[in-house]
Design a protein around this motif. Structure first.
Motif: not given
Length: 188
Positions: A73-94
């Motif tokens: 959809a040409g939403r590159r910034f959101e693509a970055g957030l789609a990667l960053a959000g889950p990674l941050l959640a997993i790292l903070l949790n663990g």
């Protein structure tokens, strides 16, 4: 964005508060015991099937799908957030929440559920990316199946799953509410 931030704060606060009665222990609460009883009839095969949605290869594939939908959809910034959000959640949790809460089951830290955090973080991103009601329904069904499987397999208490759900939603919503860069004016 204000609604997203408020929802993130509420989910985050509930996740933090939910784990307090169980911190530093391994005793199930009344809700945990009732949930375990409710899924006790599941055989190991059925519980294993239900927990498949939390497997890394499934979570990874769903994450790639979310990123791909953003890029398509040409939403590159959101693509970055789609990667960053889950990674941050997993790292903070663990690295932060599990050691702080220090809740154990079968020799493993369990609050909040890492299985749940990874799955719900990616599902939350998919809901935000697609904004489709059927994705919300499928995500809810996947979470319910995973919860039954995780409790049925004895991996987690229901409160671990609830805490993981709330925490994952909070982190993804916080990242999703990040200010978007201003669009670059077209020169052509």
């Amino acid at each position: 964005m204000r609604t997203i931030r408020v929802l993130a704060a509420v989910c985050g606060l509930l996740a933090l508060l939910l784990g307090l009665p169980f911190a530093g222990g391994s005793t199930p609460g009344a809700v945990d015991t009732a949930a375990a009883t409710a899924v006790a009839h599941l055989g190991p095969g059925a519980a294993r099937v239900l927990v498949l949605t939390t497997e890394p290869y499934v979570v990874f594939a769903l994450g790639v799908l979310a990123i791909g939908l953003c890029l398509r959809a040409g939403r590159r910034f959101e693509a970055g957030l789609a990667l960053a959000g889950p990674l941050l959640a997993i790292l903070l949790n663990g690295w932060l929440l599990k050691p702080v809460y220090d809740r154990w089951k079968n020799g493993t830290l369990v609050y909040p559920s890492g299985h749940t955090v990874s799955l719900v973080a990616v599902l939350t991103v998919l809901v935000l990316v697609t904004r489709k009601a059927y994705v919300v329904v499928l995500a809810a069904l996947a979470l319910l199946a995973a919860a039954a499987g995780l409790v049925g397999m004895g991996y987690h208490y229901l409160t671990d799953v609830a805490g993981g759900t709330l925490f994952a939603i909070a982190v993804v919503l916080v990242t999703w509410s990040a200010p978007r860069p201003a669009p670059v004016p077209s020169t052509g």
